[in-house]
Every structure is written in C-alpha cells, then in structure tokens.
Design a protein around this motif. Structure first.
Motif, PDB file in Angstrom:
ATOM      1  N   VAL A 167     -42.862  -8.841  48.135  1.00  0.00           N
ATOM      2  CA  VAL A 167     -44.559  -8.972  48.634  1.00  0.00           C
ATOM      3  C   VAL A 167     -43.860  -9.789  49.912  1.00  0.00           C
ATOM      4  N   HIS A 168     -44.012  -9.531  51.048  1.00  0.00           N
ATOM      5  CA  HIS A 168     -43.789 -11.230  51.897  1.00  0.00           C
ATOM      6  C   HIS A 168     -45.475 -11.178  52.699  1.00  0.00           C
ATOM      7  N   ASP A 169     -44.911 -12.341  54.189  1.00  0.00           N
ATOM      8  CA  ASP A 169     -45.831 -12.166  54.863  1.00  0.00           C
ATOM      9  C   ASP A 169     -45.803 -12.262  56.163  1.00  0.00           C
ATOM     10  N   LYS A 170     -44.786 -11.217  56.021  1.00  0.00           N
ATOM     11  CA  LYS A 170     -44.410 -10.903  57.345  1.00  0.00           C
ATOM     12  C   LYS A 170     -44.025 -12.046  58.559  1.00  0.00           C
ATOM     13  N   ASP A 171     -43.497 -12.984  58.556  1.00  0.00           N
ATOM     14  CA  ASP A 171     -43.385 -14.194  59.047  1.00  0.00           C
ATOM     15  C   ASP A 171     -41.729 -14.022  58.616  1.00  0.00           C
ATOM     16  N   THR A 172     -41.838 -15.499  59.552  1.00  0.00           N
ATOM     17  CA  THR A 172     -40.008 -15.290  59.323  1.00  0.00           C
ATOM     18  C   THR A 172     -39.868 -15.600  58.423  1.00  0.00           C
ATOM     19  N   TYR A 173     -40.292 -16.920  58.158  1.00  0.00           N
ATOM     20  CA  TYR A 173     -39.441 -17.684  56.732  1.00  0.00           C
ATOM     21  C   TYR A 173     -40.034 -16.266  55.717  1.00  0.00           C
ATOM     22  N   GLY A 174     -41.010 -16.428  55.564  1.00  0.00           N
ATOM     23  CA  GLY A 174     -41.663 -14.999  54.434  1.00  0.00           C
ATOM     24  C   GLY A 174     -41.580 -13.681  53.942  1.00  0.00           C
ATOM     25  N   GLN A 175     -40.795 -13.352  54.801  1.00  0.00           N
ATOM     26  CA  GLN A 175     -40.318 -12.254  54.927  1.00  0.00           C
ATOM     27  C   GLN A 175     -38.383 -12.341  54.647  1.00  0.00           C
ATOM     28  N   GLY A 176     -38.513 -13.642  55.395  1.00  0.00           N
ATOM     29  CA  GLY A 176     -36.798 -13.357  55.137  1.00  0.00           C
ATOM     30  C   GLY A 176     -36.401 -14.181  53.729  1.00  0.00           C
ATOM     31  N   LEU A 177     -36.818 -14.661  52.942  1.00  0.00           N
ATOM     32  CA  LEU A 177     -37.174 -15.507  51.758  1.00  0.00           C
ATOM     33  C   LEU A 177     -36.923 -13.945  50.939  1.00  0.00           C
ATOM     34  N   ALA A 178     -38.163 -12.969  51.061  1.00  0.00           N
ATOM     35  CA  ALA A 178     -38.400 -12.228  50.194  1.00  0.00           C
ATOM     36  C   ALA A 178     -37.551 -10.741  50.812  1.00  0.00           C
ATOM     37  N   ASP A 179     -36.369 -10.632  51.330  1.00  0.00           N
ATOM     38  CA  ASP A 179     -35.198 -10.156  51.356  1.00  0.00           C
ATOM     39  C   ASP A 179     -34.211 -10.423  51.565  1.00  0.00           C
ATOM     40  N   ALA A 180     -33.410 -11.696  51.269  1.00  0.00           N
ATOM     41  CA  ALA A 180     -32.383 -12.917  50.762  1.00  0.00           C
ATOM     42  C   ALA A 180     -32.459 -12.503  49.277  1.00  0.00           C
ATOM     43  N   THR A 181     -34.034 -12.203  48.988  1.00  0.00           N
ATOM     44  CA  THR A 181     -34.370 -12.063  47.212  1.00  0.00           C
ATOM     45  C   THR A 181     -33.768 -10.333  46.843  1.00  0.00           C
ATOM     46  N   LYS A 182     -34.113  -9.567  47.810  1.00  0.00           N
ATOM     47  CA  LYS A 182     -33.731  -8.147  47.509  1.00  0.00           C
ATOM     48  C   LYS A 182     -32.637  -7.569  47.961  1.00  0.00           C
ATOM     49  N   ALA A 183     -31.963  -8.759  48.926  1.00  0.00           N
ATOM     50  CA  ALA A 183     -31.088  -8.309  48.765  1.00  0.00           C
ATOM     51  C   ALA A 183     -29.843  -8.343  47.565  1.00  0.00           C
ATOM     52  N   GLN A 184     -29.939 -10.025  47.034  1.00  0.00           N
ATOM     53  CA  GLN A 184     -29.427 -10.527  45.831  1.00  0.00           C
ATOM     54  C   GLN A 184     -30.025 -10.076  44.372  1.00  0.00           C
ATOM     55  N   LEU A 185     -31.149  -8.954  44.604  1.00  0.00           N
ATOM     56  CA  LEU A 185     -31.311  -7.854  43.207  1.00  0.00           C
ATOM     57  C   LEU A 185     -30.689  -6.943  42.690  1.00  0.00           C
ATOM     58  N   ALA A 186     -30.577  -5.973  44.810  1.00  0.00           N
ATOM     59  CA  ALA A 186     -29.148  -5.306  45.067  1.00  0.00           C
ATOM     60  C   ALA A 186     -28.150  -4.888  44.383  1.00  0.00           C
ATOM     61  N   LYS A 187     -27.679  -6.323  44.778  1.00  0.00           N
ATOM     62  CA  LYS A 187     -26.291  -6.933  44.485  1.00  0.00           C
ATOM     63  C   LYS A 187     -25.980  -6.513  42.829  1.00  0.00           C
ATOM     64  N   ARG A 188     -27.091  -6.752  41.786  1.00  0.00           N
ATOM     65  CA  ARG A 188     -26.940  -6.779  40.767  1.00  0.00           C
ATOM     66  C   ARG A 188     -27.974  -5.707  39.934  1.00  0.00           C
ATOM     67  N   GLY A 189     -28.437  -4.167  41.192  1.00  0.00           N
ATOM     68  CA  GLY A 189     -27.959  -2.716  40.129  1.00  0.00           C
ATOM     69  C   GLY A 189     -29.495  -2.862  40.059  1.00  0.00           C
ATOM     70  N   ILE A 190     -30.653  -3.887  40.977  1.00  0.00           N
ATOM     71  CA  ILE A 190     -31.957  -3.330  40.373  1.00  0.00           C
ATOM     72  C   ILE A 190     -32.936  -3.468  41.981  1.00  0.00           C
ATOM     73  N   LYS A 191     -34.087  -2.144  42.503  1.00  0.00           N
ATOM     74  CA  LYS A 191     -33.844  -1.783  43.159  1.00  0.00           C
ATOM     75  C   LYS A 191     -35.217  -2.165  43.440  1.00  0.00           C
ATOM     76  N   GLU A 192     -36.083  -2.362  43.591  1.00  0.00           N
ATOM     77  CA  GLU A 192     -37.261  -2.931  44.114  1.00  0.00           C
ATOM     78  C   GLU A 192     -37.951  -1.707  43.796  1.00  0.00           C
ATOM     79  N   VAL A 193     -39.626  -1.887  43.547  1.00  0.00           N
ATOM     80  CA  VAL A 193     -40.382  -0.393  42.807  1.00  0.00           C
ATOM     81  C   VAL A 193     -41.884  -0.434  44.157  1.00  0.00           C
ATOM     82  N   LEU A 194     -41.460  -1.869  44.587  1.00  0.00           N
ATOM     83  CA  LEU A 194     -42.674  -1.680  46.207  1.00  0.00           C
ATOM     84  C   LEU A 194     -42.204  -2.988  46.160  1.00  0.00           C
ATOM     85  N   TYR A 195     -42.667  -2.776  48.178  1.00  0.00           N
ATOM     86  CA  TYR A 195     -42.136  -3.348  49.397  1.00  0.00           C
ATOM     87  C   TYR A 195     -43.142  -3.413  49.861  1.00  0.00           C
ATOM     88  N   GLU A 196     -43.445  -4.769  49.695  1.00  0.00           N
ATOM     89  CA  GLU A 196     -45.174  -4.594  50.704  1.00  0.00           C
ATOM     90  C   GLU A 196     -44.659  -6.309  51.452  1.00  0.00           C
TER      91      GLU A 196
END
Length: 369
Positions: A167-196
């Motif tokens: 979940v992110h707040d649609k802001d430069t910081y919040g969404q950027g951080l969420a996307d960075a975590t999402k990218a690392q999870l993807a590298k580790r083989g985890i696909k998020e069950v929800l992105y809002e």
C-alpha cells in the motif's frame, strides 16, 4: 546639521548596514512546520538550531555567526517552491537544511541549484533527489532503493512471508519506497497479492482493510507517512486483520502512536530507518544536551544536526559560502559529525548507508532489532 556631518552619519550608517549584512551566514531550515507532518519539521528545526548554537559558541564559521531562518513547506510541493524562492530572494540564504518530503525537496532543489547555493536534506530518500545532476544537492540519509532492499529481504528471510500486500500514499516518497520494496520482493520471487494507493489526508480505510483481508496477506507493507499509517494499522487491528505491518522512515516519530490511537495498535509494527544515531558515541554530549533541556532527539533530529555540521565544514573548508566551492569541498572531504564520519559521492549521496529494522513496543517506543 552641516552637509559634512550629514555625510559622516550617512557613511557610518552605510558601513554599519554593510557590516550587519556580512556579519551573519544565513542558513535556512525548510520543513513541514505546520500540518500533519509538523512533528518531522520540529525534528529538523531542533537539530539545526542546536547545531547552529553550538557552532556559533565555538566561534562560528570563518569568524562569522550562523543565522537561522525558517521555511514552512507543509510537505506540499507548490508551497515548497514558494518557500524556496523566498529563502533565496528575500532571506538571502546561502545554504538550506531540508526539505523533509521528497516531493518538496525535488522541485525546491531546482531553485537552490539555479541560485548556486548548497542544500542538504536530512530526510528525503527518493532516488531522484540526487539523480538529476544538481551540483549542490546532498543528503544525510540513505535512498529508497537501498531501504527497499532491506525491507524486501527482511520480509523474505526473517518473516518467511509469501503473501504481501503493498500500500502507498501516491506521493513521490511513499510510492517510490513501496515500489522499491516491491522490486526487491520480485527479485526474491515474491509477487504481491495486493497493490493499492490511498490518499494523503484520508482517515477512513475500511474498504482498503477489507481488500487486505480478502487478499490473505501475511504482511502489509506501507509506503507513506505516519498520519495515514496510524489510522490504517488501527483499522486493520480493529477489523481483526493481524498481518505484520511494515513501513519505512516516514513513520519515525512518536506521533505514529498518537495517530494510531495508542501503543496497543502500534505494538509489533516494523520500520526501516538508519542505525539509531542516539547509540553512536560521537553524539553522546549533544544527546545529553538535548535530553537535559527536556527534548528527546528522536527520528531526524541528529540527521539535521549533522547536516548543519556538514554545511559548516564545507564553508570552512572552502573558505567561502559560495555554493560551487562548498559543494566541491564536500564531495572530496569527509566530515566528522554527531552521527560519525560521513562522506559523499559525486551525486551528493552518502557513500555508506546503514538501514536496519526497528520494532515498536507496547509502550509506544521503537527499538532497533
């Protein structure tokens, strides 16, 4: 009064005015001093103010004293631009400590760069802060692409989670951080069950909590700030959603507990942040000074103090308050700060980032794990 005497008084007035103009080094602190994120603004102001007082007491910078001015951006980009223009044009600041929110720092830093003054953000972690090739932009913190790696790896390696809601707040910081975590999870083989995304300022997250519950998430990762994180985690718990709640450095304030409604809701919340500077021996005397005045230097307080130390070191080292000279010096020399020795690369990023995980306890305090 004779014309000669009048001229004498006029010359004295002009020289006195010129003396005052050059007697102070004007440094601005730009931060959210009002609004929902004012707690962070106070951290930045307190840190910079104490550092300026200590530097002035030790003789100032090249024999001149620091004069601090405030710039309240309320974490709003348009207001940050207006503040930046005022600090440059009216206040004649030669350096800026700030801003806090990346969405404020990015547009404001364009103005500082054009004016040729140095700026150091104690807190803005979006990679674009230092990826635009600005000569005088620095940060005293790490980057979201570093923070996201730590969070993603912790979710996989420590929590062993396979179902993660982001979940992110649609802001430069919040969404950027969420996307960075999402990218690392993807590298580790985890696909998020929800992105809002949610909206900053919103307080009713019941519909979102329903989606989280339906997703079966074991972990909820939130990219954003405490005014939204607090109500979100409370409403999750009230609705029986016990998924682990993880966020980043945007919730590093006791105000998280207040916005959540009490420590019973924030107990067990995890967050990434730099290694606690209050545990570093270099800052012991300064920390005691803060505490003796009744203020706990939490969150970004010492980051702001260190930023002021870096500005002072750059001006002393360059022998000038000229931005280009100070920037060149800072990119070539280490600085001893209240947070230890700091060094910057050519982009203005710290050469070493030290993100670790923290956990909030049942007393409403956070501790490094």
């Amino acid at each position: 009064m004779s014309k000669i005497l009048q001229k004498g008084f006029l010359a004295l007035a002009v020289s006195t005015a010129m003396g005052f103009a050059h007697a102070d080094i004007v440094v601005a602190v730009a931060a959210p001093l009002t609004g929902g994120n004012a707690a962070f603004g106070e951290q930045l102001w307190r840190g910079a103010e104490q550092a300026a007082n200590d530097i002035n007491a030790a003789g100032g910078i090249n024999g001149e004293k620091i004069k601090l001015v405030k710039g309240d951006d309320a974490c709003e980009p348009k207001q940050a631009v207006a503040v930046a223009n005022r600090l440059v044009d009216s206040d004649k600041a030669v350096a800026v400590i700030g801003h806090f929110c990346s969405s404020s720092t990015i547009p404001a830093s364009e103005i500082y760069d054009e004016a040729g003054i140095i700026s150091i953000t104690p807190a803005s972690t979006n990679p674009q802060v230092t990826e635009r090739g600005l000569n005088g932009e620095f940060r005293m913190c790490g980057r979201d692409d570093q923070q996201g790696i730590v969070a993603g790896d912790y979710i996989v390696d420590v929590l062993k989670a396979t179902k993660v809601a982001i979940v992110h707040d649609k802001d430069t910081y919040g969404q950027g951080l969420a996307d960075a975590t999402k990218a690392q999870l993807a590298k580790r083989g985890i696909k998020e069950v929800l992105y809002e995304g949610l909206t900053r300022g919103e307080k009713d997250f019941n519909a979102l909590v329903t989606k989280i519950r339906s997703s079966g998430a074991e972990v909820v990762y939130f990219g954003g700030l405490h005014p939204e994180a607090g109500p979100l985690v409370r409403q999750m718990r009230e609705q029986g959603v016990n998924a682990k709640f993880i966020s980043g450095d945007g919730v590093v304030t006791d105000e998280l507990v207040t916005t959540a409604g009490g420590p019973q809701y924030t107990k067990g919340v995890l967050m990434t942040f730099g290694a606690d500077p209050r545990l570093i021996a270099d800052g012991k005397a300064v920390i005691e000074k803060f505490r003796s005045s009744g203020y706990e230097p939490e969150g970004y307080t010492l980051y702001s103090y260190a930023s002021m130390q870096a500005v002072a070191a750059a001006f002393k080292g360059a022998g000038s308050t000229e931005g280009a000279a100070a920037s060149a010096w800072l990119k070539s020399n280490p600085v001893e700060t209240v947070m230890g020795k700091k060094e910057w690369d050519k982009k203005g990023d710290l050469k070493v980032s030290d993100y670790v995980m923290y956990e909030w306890d049942d007393q409403g305090k956070y501790h490094q794990k």
